[in-house]
Design a protein around this motif. Structure first.
Motif, PDB file in Angstrom:
ATOM      1  N   ALA A 258       0.833  -1.201   0.000  1.00 18.72           N
ATOM      2  CA  ALA A 258       0.000   0.000   0.000  1.00 18.72           C
ATOM      3  C   ALA A 258       0.872   1.256   0.000  1.00 18.72           C
ATOM      4  CB  ALA A 258      -0.945   0.003   1.197  1.00 18.72           C
ATOM      5  N   THR A 259       2.032   1.186   0.648  1.00 21.43           N
ATOM      6  CA  THR A 259       2.991   2.289   0.579  1.00 21.43           C
ATOM      7  C   THR A 259       3.522   2.433  -0.837  1.00 21.43           C
ATOM      8  OG1 THR A 259       3.655   2.123   2.904  1.00 21.43           O
ATOM      9  CG2 THR A 259       5.237   3.107   1.398  1.00 21.43           C
ATOM     10  N   LEU A 260       3.830   1.321  -1.487  1.00 24.03           N
ATOM     11  CA  LEU A 260       4.263   1.371  -2.886  1.00 24.03           C
ATOM     12  C   LEU A 260       3.192   2.026  -3.757  1.00 24.03           C
ATOM     13  CD1 LEU A 260       5.975  -2.103  -3.470  1.00 24.03           C
ATOM     14  CD2 LEU A 260       7.053   0.134  -3.726  1.00 24.03           C
ATOM     15  N   LEU A 261       1.943   1.665  -3.522  1.00 26.95           N
ATOM     16  CA  LEU A 261       0.840   2.265  -4.280  1.00 26.95           C
ATOM     17  C   LEU A 261       0.840   3.781  -4.101  1.00 26.95           C
ATOM     18  CD1 LEU A 261      -1.736   1.880  -5.982  1.00 26.95           C
ATOM     19  CD2 LEU A 261      -2.990   1.554  -3.846  1.00 26.95           C
ATOM     20  N   ALA A 262       1.006   4.236  -2.862  1.00 21.71           N
ATOM     21  CA  ALA A 262       1.027   5.669  -2.584  1.00 21.71           C
ATOM     22  C   ALA A 262       2.221   6.352  -3.255  1.00 21.71           C
ATOM     23  CB  ALA A 262       1.058   5.914  -1.077  1.00 21.71           C
ATOM     24  N   MET A 263       3.336   5.636  -3.349  1.00 23.27           N
ATOM     25  CA  MET A 263       4.534   6.217  -3.957  1.00 23.27           C
ATOM     26  C   MET A 263       4.342   6.539  -5.430  1.00 23.27           C
ATOM     27  SD  MET A 263       7.327   3.779  -2.040  1.00 23.27           S
ATOM     28  CE  MET A 263       8.746   4.243  -3.027  1.00 23.27           C
ATOM     29  N   GLY A 264       3.381   5.897  -6.067  1.00 27.90           N
ATOM     30  CA  GLY A 264       3.128   6.148  -7.485  1.00 27.90           C
ATOM     31  C   GLY A 264       2.228   7.334  -7.746  1.00 27.90           C
ATOM     32  N   ALA A 265       1.717   7.976  -6.679  1.00 27.19           N
ATOM     33  CA  ALA A 265       0.787   9.094  -6.836  1.00 27.19           C
ATOM     34  C   ALA A 265       1.530  10.422  -6.886  1.00 27.19           C
ATOM     35  CB  ALA A 265      -0.211   9.100  -5.685  1.00 27.19           C
ATOM     36  N   ASP A 266       0.916  11.407  -7.536  1.00 29.19           N
ATOM     37  CA  ASP A 266       1.503  12.744  -7.601  1.00 29.19           C
ATOM     38  C   ASP A 266       1.515  13.411  -6.236  1.00 29.19           C
ATOM     39  OD1 ASP A 266       1.823  13.197 -10.659  1.00 29.19           O
ATOM     40  OD2 ASP A 266      -0.206  12.414 -10.442  1.00 29.19           O
ATOM     41  N   LYS A 267       0.520  13.090  -5.420  1.00 24.94           N
ATOM     42  CA  LYS A 267       0.480  13.616  -4.051  1.00 24.94           C
ATOM     43  C   LYS A 267      -0.158  12.584  -3.130  1.00 24.94           C
ATOM     44  CE  LYS A 267      -1.705  17.244  -5.475  1.00 24.94           C
ATOM     45  NZ  LYS A 267      -2.084  16.919  -6.872  1.00 24.94           N
ATOM     46  N   ILE A 268       0.286  12.593  -1.896  1.00 25.39           N
ATOM     47  CA  ILE A 268      -0.241  11.702  -0.864  1.00 25.39           C
ATOM     48  C   ILE A 268      -0.868  12.578   0.206  1.00 25.39           C
ATOM     49  CG2 ILE A 268       0.286   9.871   0.785  1.00 25.39           C
ATOM     50  CD1 ILE A 268       2.870   9.350  -0.850  1.00 25.39           C
ATOM     51  N   ILE A 269      -2.180  12.488   0.348  1.00 26.09           N
ATOM     52  CA  ILE A 269      -2.878  13.304   1.338  1.00 26.09           C
ATOM     53  C   ILE A 269      -3.092  12.447   2.579  1.00 26.09           C
ATOM     54  CG2 ILE A 269      -4.948  14.654   1.824  1.00 26.09           C
ATOM     55  CD1 ILE A 269      -5.216  15.132  -1.186  1.00 26.09           C
ATOM     56  N   MET A 270      -2.334  12.757   3.641  1.00 28.58           N
ATOM     57  CA  MET A 270      -2.314  11.919   4.836  1.00 28.58           C
ATOM     58  C   MET A 270      -3.104  12.554   5.969  1.00 28.58           C
ATOM     59  SD  MET A 270       1.567  10.374   5.155  1.00 28.58           S
ATOM     60  CE  MET A 270       1.149   9.394   6.617  1.00 28.58           C
ATOM     61  N   HIS A 271      -4.037  11.777   6.494  1.00 32.07           N
ATOM     62  CA  HIS A 271      -4.737  12.157   7.728  1.00 32.07           C
ATOM     63  C   HIS A 271      -3.721  12.136   8.878  1.00 32.07           C
ATOM     64  CE1 HIS A 271      -7.571  11.839  11.095  1.00 32.07           C
ATOM     65  NE2 HIS A 271      -8.530  12.220  10.274  1.00 32.07           N
ATOM     66  N   PRO A 272      -3.899  12.955   9.906  1.00 26.49           N
ATOM     67  CA  PRO A 272      -2.966  12.910  11.039  1.00 26.49           C
ATOM     68  C   PRO A 272      -2.847  11.545  11.701  1.00 26.49           C
ATOM     69  CG  PRO A 272      -4.326  14.884  11.160  1.00 26.49           C
ATOM     70  CD  PRO A 272      -4.872  14.060  10.034  1.00 26.49           C
ATOM     71  N   PHE A 273      -3.881  10.696  11.548  1.00 21.45           N
ATOM     72  CA  PHE A 273      -3.837   9.358  12.141  1.00 21.45           C
ATOM     73  C   PHE A 273      -3.263   8.312  11.191  1.00 21.45           C
ATOM     74  CE2 PHE A 273      -7.866  10.660  14.687  1.00 21.45           C
ATOM     75  CZ  PHE A 273      -7.089  11.433  15.521  1.00 21.45           C
ATOM     76  N   ALA A 274      -2.871   8.722   9.982  1.00 21.42           N
ATOM     77  CA  ALA A 274      -2.428   7.769   8.958  1.00 21.42           C
ATOM     78  C   ALA A 274      -0.946   7.460   9.094  1.00 21.42           C
ATOM     79  CB  ALA A 274      -2.714   8.324   7.570  1.00 21.42           C
ATOM     80  N   ASN A 275      -0.557   6.364   8.479  1.00 24.86           N
ATOM     81  CA  ASN A 275       0.867   6.046   8.404  1.00 24.86           C
ATOM     82  C   ASN A 275       1.171   5.224   7.160  1.00 24.86           C
ATOM     83  OD1 ASN A 275      -0.236   3.684  10.379  1.00 24.86           O
ATOM     84  ND2 ASN A 275       1.489   2.904   9.191  1.00 24.86           N
ATOM     85  N   LEU A 276       2.385   5.394   6.679  1.00 24.84           N
ATOM     86  CA  LEU A 276       2.961   4.531   5.651  1.00 24.84           C
ATOM     87  C   LEU A 276       3.840   3.513   6.363  1.00 24.84           C
ATOM     88  CD1 LEU A 276       3.885   7.438   3.237  1.00 24.84           C
ATOM     89  CD2 LEU A 276       2.119   5.719   2.800  1.00 24.84           C
ATOM     90  N   GLY A 277       4.613   2.735   5.586  1.00 20.55           N
ATOM     91  CA  GLY A 277       5.484   1.744   6.212  1.00 20.55           C
ATOM     92  C   GLY A 277       6.639   1.369   5.304  1.00 20.55           C
ATOM     93  N   PRO A 278       7.608   0.621   5.813  1.00 17.53           N
ATOM     94  CA  PRO A 278       8.727   0.149   5.001  1.00 17.53           C
ATOM     95  C   PRO A 278       8.250  -0.731   3.848  1.00 17.53           C
ATOM     96  CG  PRO A 278       9.189  -0.117   7.339  1.00 17.53           C
ATOM     97  CD  PRO A 278       7.733   0.234   7.230  1.00 17.53           C
TER      98      PRO A 278
END
Length: 368
Positions: A98-118
Motif C-alpha cells: 500500500a505504501t508502494l501504491l502511494a509512492m506512485g501518486a503525484d500527491k499523498i494526502i495523509m490524515h494525522p492518524f495515517a501512516n505509511l510503512g517500510p
C-alpha cells in the motif's frame, strides 16, 4: 454503516475535491484479514471504465496492510493510462504494498492518524517439521544475521562463516535466500519506477527508496505524517472538512468489516444460545460426601462414561475481506464459511471451518 450509508460521504468528498473518488480497503481484522492481490485489477478496471472520459484527475482512498507489490504497480499503471493527476488519500494505515501504491501518486494526502510503512519484502517459509505452520522473515533478516555473526559474535574465520551460512541455508532453504535477494531487487525497482513517474530528481528517488527498504529495522514500523514528509515524499495534509470526511469513511468500513473484533469461530458458536446449551457439559452429579477413594474413583469413571460426543449443526458465517467502491459501483470480496463444533468426552471442543465460496462480488447498480 454500510456502502449505502457511505455514498453520502463519497459525494461530499467528490464535491469538495472536484474530482472522482475510488475507495480501496483491505480488512485488517485478526484471523480474517484481506490483502492486496492481483484479483483486484479487474475490479479497478470496472471502476475506471465507470468514470466519465472527460475526467483527468482522480483520488484513490486506501487503507491496507499490504500484499503483492506487483499489484500496486499494475494499479498505478492503469490509472496513469487515463488520468493526469493522481492523489492517494490515506485516512489510516498503508503498509508495504500500500505504501508502494502511494509512492506512485503525484500527491499523498495523509490524515494525522495515517501512516505509511517500510517496503522491504517479506518471505513466507514453511517449517520443515510442520508444513502447516508458516513463518515470515524479511530479506534484511538474512543480512543482519550474517552481520551479527561477524560483528557481534566476532567470527571472522572464513570456514566458520561458511558454516554459519550453511546453517542459515538449512534453516530457511537455499532457494528462499535467492528469492529474498530477487524480492529486494524487485522492491527497489518498483519503488524507483513509481517515484520516477512524478519525480525527476533521480538521486532523491534512490534515497527515498533506500530509506524505505533498509532504515526502519522492522516491516511493521509506522511512518507517520511528519516522518513521511521528512523522507521527501509528496505529502499533503487535508483541510479540516476533508480530514473529517476521510475519517468517517474509515470508521464506517472498519465497523462493517468488524476490524475491531477478532474472528473467533468458537465465540460465534457460543453466541447462539441454543448451540451453546448443546455444547454445555452435563450437569454435575451430586455424590455423597466422604466417599472412600476407590468408590469415588468408580463414581467419577461412571460420570465420565455419561459424557458423550456432541455436535452442533453448522453455522453459516461470512467475512468481509476487501472492498473497492465509489458512487458509481462497488466490488466487495467476501468469504462464506460453515463453522461446525464437536464437544469431545474430555470436554475439549473441536472446530471445523469449511470455506463455501470466496471472491469479488460486483454491483453495477448506478447510484449517482
Amino acid at each position: 454503516m454500510t456502502y449505502i450509508d457511505r455514498l453520502r460521504l463519497y459525494r461530499e468528498i467528490e464535491k469538495h475535491r472536484q474530482r472522482p473518488l475510488v475507495v480501496y480497503v483491505t480488512s485488517n481484522r485478526h484471523n480474517a484479514a484481506g490483502h492486496m492481490a492481483f484479483d483486484v485489477i479487474a475490479e479497478f478496471i470496472r471502476q475506471i471504465r465507470a468514470i466519465p472520459k472527460s475526467e483527468k484527475n482522480i483520488d484513490v482512498m486506501v487503507v491496507s496492510n499490504g500484499g503483492d507489490p506487483k499489484t500496486a504497480w499494475r494499479i498505478i499503471s492503469l490509472l496513469r493510462e487515463k488520468f493526469t493527476d493522481i492523489a492517494i488519500l490515506l485516512p489510516y494505515t498503508a503498509y508495504s504494498a500500500a505504501t508502494l501504491l502511494a509512492m506512485g501518486a503525484d500527491k499523498i494526502i495523509m490524515h494525522p492518524f495515517a501512516n505509511l510503512g517500510p517496503i522491504d519484502p517479506q518471505i513466507i517459509s514453511q517449517q520443515r517439521d510442520d508444513k502447516s505452520k508458516k513463518e515470515t522473515f524479511g530479506a534484511e533478516d538474512i543480512i543482519h544475521y550474517l552481520t551479527f555473526i561477524k560483528e557481534n559474535v566476532g567470527i571472522t574465520d572464513q570456514k566458520e562463516l561458511q558454516r554459519a551460512f550453511e546453517l542459515l541455508c538449512n534453516e530457511t532453504g537455499a532457494i528462499r535466500i535467492g528469492i529474498a535477494k530477487r524480492s529486494v531487487q524487485l522492491s527497489i525497482f518498483l519503488g524507483e519506477k513509481l517515484l520516477s513517474m512524478h519525480m525527476s530528481d533521480k538521486n532523491k528517488v534512490q534515497a527515498i527508496v533506500e530509506l524505505l527498504n533498509k532504515s526502519f529495522y522492522h516491516h511493521g514500523y509506522p511512518v507517520g505524517l511528519k516522518e513521511a514528509k521528512e523522507l521527501g515524499l509528496p505529502i499533503e495534509t487535508p483541510d479540516e472538512p476533508l480530514e473529517s470526511l476521510m475519517w468517517e469513511v474509515w470508521l464506517s468500513v472498519e465497523q462493517e468489516m468488524q476490524c475491531n473484533r477478532p474472528f473467533n469461530p468458537l465465540e460465534i458458536i457460543l453466541d447462539d444460545e441454543n448451540l451453546s446449551n448443546i455444547l454445555s457439559p452435563v450437569q454435575q452429579i451430586q455424590m455423597p460426601a466422604n466417599l472412600p477413594p476407590p468408590i469415588l474413583a468408580n463414581v467419577l469413571q461412571q460420570t465420565l462414561q455419561q459424557i458423550r460426543i456432541v455436535s452442533v449443526p453448522p453455522v453459516d458465517y461470512e467475512t468481509f475481506n476487501a472492498t473497492l467502491e465509489s458512487i458509481r459501483c462497488k466490488s466487495q470480496f467476501r468469504t462464506k464459511l460453515k463453522i461446525s463444533a464437536t464437544r469431545l468426552p474430555d470436554m475439549n471442543i473441536n472446530l471445523n471451518i469449511l470455506p463455501i465460496s470466496q471472491g469479488w462480488i460486483f454491483d453495477e447498480t448506478q447510484t449517482n
